[in-house]
Design a protein around this motif. Structure first.
Motif, PDB file in Angstrom:
ATOM      1  N   LEU A 204       0.833  -1.200   0.000  1.00 44.00           N
ATOM      2  CA  LEU A 204       0.000   0.000   0.000  1.00 44.00           C
ATOM      3  C   LEU A 204       0.869   1.251   0.000  1.00 44.00           C
ATOM      4  O   LEU A 204       2.085   1.187   0.183  1.00 44.00           O
ATOM      5  CB  LEU A 204      -0.941  -0.053   1.194  1.00 44.00           C
ATOM      6  N   ASP A 205       0.244   2.394  -0.214  1.00 39.55           N
ATOM      7  CA  ASP A 205       1.032   3.599  -0.488  1.00 39.55           C
ATOM      8  C   ASP A 205       1.984   3.974   0.640  1.00 39.55           C
ATOM      9  O   ASP A 205       3.106   4.431   0.395  1.00 39.55           O
ATOM     10  CB  ASP A 205       0.129   4.783  -0.858  1.00 39.55           C
ATOM     11  N   ASN A 206       1.573   3.751   1.911  1.00 41.15           N
ATOM     12  CA  ASN A 206       2.438   4.176   3.018  1.00 41.15           C
ATOM     13  C   ASN A 206       3.666   3.292   3.197  1.00 41.15           C
ATOM     14  O   ASN A 206       4.571   3.643   3.950  1.00 41.15           O
ATOM     15  CB  ASN A 206       1.645   4.251   4.327  1.00 41.15           C
ATOM     16  N   GLU A 207       3.719   2.140   2.517  1.00 38.22           N
ATOM     17  CA  GLU A 207       4.900   1.266   2.558  1.00 38.22           C
ATOM     18  C   GLU A 207       5.948   1.656   1.527  1.00 38.22           C
ATOM     19  O   GLU A 207       7.049   1.096   1.512  1.00 38.22           O
ATOM     20  CB  GLU A 207       4.486  -0.188   2.294  1.00 38.22           C
ATOM     21  N   PRO A 382       4.927   9.952   6.475  1.00 45.93           N
ATOM     22  CA  PRO A 382       5.208   9.426   5.137  1.00 45.93           C
ATOM     23  C   PRO A 382       6.692   9.174   4.942  1.00 45.93           C
ATOM     24  O   PRO A 382       7.534   9.836   5.554  1.00 45.93           O
ATOM     25  CB  PRO A 382       4.718  10.536   4.212  1.00 45.93           C
ATOM     26  N   TYR A 383       7.006   8.215   4.074  1.00 39.02           N
ATOM     27  CA  TYR A 383       8.386   7.995   3.678  1.00 39.02           C
ATOM     28  C   TYR A 383       8.807   9.068   2.662  1.00 39.02           C
ATOM     29  O   TYR A 383       7.953   9.656   1.977  1.00 39.02           O
ATOM     30  CB  TYR A 383       8.542   6.619   3.027  1.00 39.02           C
ATOM     31  N   TYR A 391      -6.050   6.687  -3.088  1.00 39.21           N
ATOM     32  CA  TYR A 391      -6.844   7.774  -2.512  1.00 39.21           C
ATOM     33  C   TYR A 391      -6.177   8.248  -1.228  1.00 39.21           C
ATOM     34  O   TYR A 391      -5.557   7.474  -0.509  1.00 39.21           O
ATOM     35  CB  TYR A 391      -8.294   7.330  -2.253  1.00 39.21           C
ATOM     36  N   ARG A 392      -6.284   9.546  -0.952  1.00 44.29           N
ATOM     37  CA  ARG A 392      -5.612  10.177   0.178  1.00 44.29           C
ATOM     38  C   ARG A 392      -6.079   9.601   1.512  1.00 44.29           C
ATOM     39  O   ARG A 392      -5.320   9.558   2.476  1.00 44.29           O
ATOM     40  CB  ARG A 392      -5.865  11.688   0.187  1.00 44.29           C
ATOM     41  N   PHE A 398      -3.977  10.560   7.896  1.00 42.52           N
ATOM     42  CA  PHE A 398      -3.632  10.149   9.259  1.00 42.52           C
ATOM     43  C   PHE A 398      -2.192  10.499   9.641  1.00 42.52           C
ATOM     44  O   PHE A 398      -1.802  10.289  10.796  1.00 42.52           O
ATOM     45  CB  PHE A 398      -3.838   8.635   9.419  1.00 42.52           C
ATOM     46  N   PHE A 399      -1.398  10.996   8.695  1.00 40.96           N
ATOM     47  CA  PHE A 399      -0.012  11.315   9.008  1.00 40.96           C
ATOM     48  C   PHE A 399       0.066  12.412  10.068  1.00 40.96           C
ATOM     49  O   PHE A 399      -0.719  13.357  10.062  1.00 40.96           O
ATOM     50  CB  PHE A 399       0.738  11.784   7.753  1.00 40.96           C
ATOM     51  N   GLY A 400       1.052  12.273  10.952  1.00 36.48           N
ATOM     52  CA  GLY A 400       1.261  13.297  11.961  1.00 36.48           C
ATOM     53  C   GLY A 400       1.494  12.690  13.332  1.00 36.48           C
ATOM     54  O   GLY A 400       1.528  11.465  13.498  1.00 36.48           O
ATOM     55  N   PRO A 401       1.623  13.524  14.341  1.00 40.90           N
ATOM     56  CA  PRO A 401       1.983  13.048  15.680  1.00 40.90           C
ATOM     57  C   PRO A 401       0.838  12.419  16.463  1.00 40.90           C
ATOM     58  O   PRO A 401       1.062  11.885  17.551  1.00 40.90           O
ATOM     59  CB  PRO A 401       2.473  14.323  16.378  1.00 40.90           C
TER      60      PRO A 401
END
Length: 443
Positions: A204-207, A382-383, A391-392, A398-401
């Protein structure tokens, strides 16, 4: 230097990919049927916790997402039930509000999901899986839909754990394990390694993408922290000593008067837990389960250690120091079997610490895949070079602290949604998920 990223054991020719997609979709639907046929319609439509959807919402949502991606996006067909799209939009309606929606009944939801599946398999038979649009290349859309259904199956299993009443599910016991003869921790040498993937077809995109990281040497627990070890933290006053807690975690402990992991209680001089409708003594040799990130972090501080970072976890799970390359899994590039890891709801609990010797990493770390999700110290970010696809809302929003990364999967995760690069994330307060942890320290 780091070695090349593996192309792995995943098939690449179109017909093998077609068969792989069919197998993954069929396995997911069989599991969905198990989770929704073992209780009556009342239990399917009830909300067993405000943290979770009614099971019938998940069932129709699975069908709706499959329709949107495989029938509409891939095949270009008209919508079957456009009027229900908003009902099953996870971002439009929070879980606590879903019981008040005009949801499909259990019978309607089953019929809808079955009709979508029949049409989706027709699409799979004729879809070109090589070249062409990125959504279809290598069967990505079909793999994404299978992963999505399995992720909701895991969510439904969490709902079963929260559900009151007698046991509705059954499974054989996991294999035995032992830490006798195993070192308490292993040394992971410092240096570069390849993190993430650009080659795994259904990642998936986050990998993505694969990139190099430099990780200093560190030591990591050989196995996840057990209930017995965590019990020592409890008995040493861990939940009453502010020193070990992040401020927000300490506030959570005081607000909810927490004294132990979720589903634990002390009765008659012993600790008991509730597991899928059964009350049993807490198994001391089993990885601790149902702890929040705050609890994991507090235990690590109490033990004079810390949670591993996400890159440390992945290096321990994938890096082969003999070749410098990153594997797909700790044991190599082959897909997991029942000898490697506790996955796919094959069992309804983690295996004891030290189990699955065939699944250990080149450095001798056990149970990095399956059994329990493992909290890391890292925020979900994100990497370098990340691109949202398709899709976003899958990752980017969900990215962030606010969210912490979990790695490795659990007994509730199917292999199609679990690999050495797979990233899960959740709020640090979450306790109902099948999460545990292991600790690390600087070398």
């Amino acid at each position: 230097m780091t070695g090349p990223e593996p192309t792995g054991a995943a098939p690449t020719d179109p017909e093998a990919l077609r068969q792989r997609a069919l197998t993954a979709l069929t396995a997911a639907r069989a599991r969905t049927a198990t989770l929704t046929s073992c209780v009556d319609d009342h239990d399917l439509t009830a909300q067993h916790s405000p943290l979770m959807s009614p099971l019938v919402w998940d069932l129709a949502h699975i069908g709706n997402q499959e329709e949107q991606w495989l029938l509409r996006a891939v095949a270009g067909r008209d919508a079957m039930r456009p009027e229900i799209d908003s009902l099953y939009d996870a971002f439009e309606h929070p879980r606590a509000a879903r019981p008040s929606l005009p949801l499909l009944s259990p019978a309607e939801a089953r019929r809808y999901a079955a009709e979508v599946r029949g049409r989706a398999l027709d699409v799979l038979e004729s879809a070109p899986l090589e070249g062409g649009p990125r959504l279809v290349d290598a069967g990505f859309a079909f793999g994404m839909v299978a992963q999505h259904e399995q992720q909701h199956d895991e969510t439904m299993l969490i709902t079963h754990q929260l559900r009151k009443g007698p046991a509705a599910l059954a499974a054989p016991e996991p294999p035995q394990g032992s830490t006798t003869g195993l070192p308490a921790e292993v040394l992971v040498p410092g240096g570069p390694f390849t993190m993430g993937t650009s080659a795994e077809p259904w990642a998936l995109d986050n990998e993505r993408p694969a990139h190099h990281r430099i990780v200093p040497a560190f030591r990591l627990d050989t196995s996840p922290v057990t209930c017995g070890a965590y019990l020592r933290f409890i008995e040493d006053g861990g939940y009453t000593d502010e020193r070990w807690w992040e401020p927000k975690g300490w506030a959570m402990v005081r607000q909810y008067e927490l004294t132990a992991p979720l589903f634990w209680r002390r009765e008659g001089g012993q600790w008991l837990r509730r597991r899928f409708g059964v009350t049993e003594p807490v198994p001391l040799d089993e990885p601790v389960l149902h702890v929040s990130w705050y609890e994991a972090d507090a235990y690590a501080r109490w033990a004079g250690r810390r949670l591993p970072t996400e890159e440390e976890w992945e290096k321990a799970a994938r890096h082969d120091p003999a070749t410098g390359r990153s594997r797909r899994y700790p044991w190599g590039d082959a897909d997991p079997t029942s000898e490697h890891a506790n996955l796919g709801q094959r069992h309804l609990r983690p295996a004891p610490a030290g189990a699955y010797p065939a699944g250990e990493s080149p450095l001798g770390v056990r149970q990095l895949i399956g059994d329990v999700w493992e909290w890391t110290s890292s925020d979900f970010m994100p990497y370098p070079g990340f691109v949202a696809f398709p899709y976003r809302e899958y990752s980017e929003v969900f990215f962030g602290p606010d969210h912490k990364v979990l790695r490795g999967g659990s007994f509730a995760v199917d292999q199609v949604a679990c690999r050495g690069t797979f990233r899960n994330w959740d709020l640090p307060v979450r306790r109902q998920i099948f999460a545990g942890f292991r600790t690390a320290r600087d070398a």
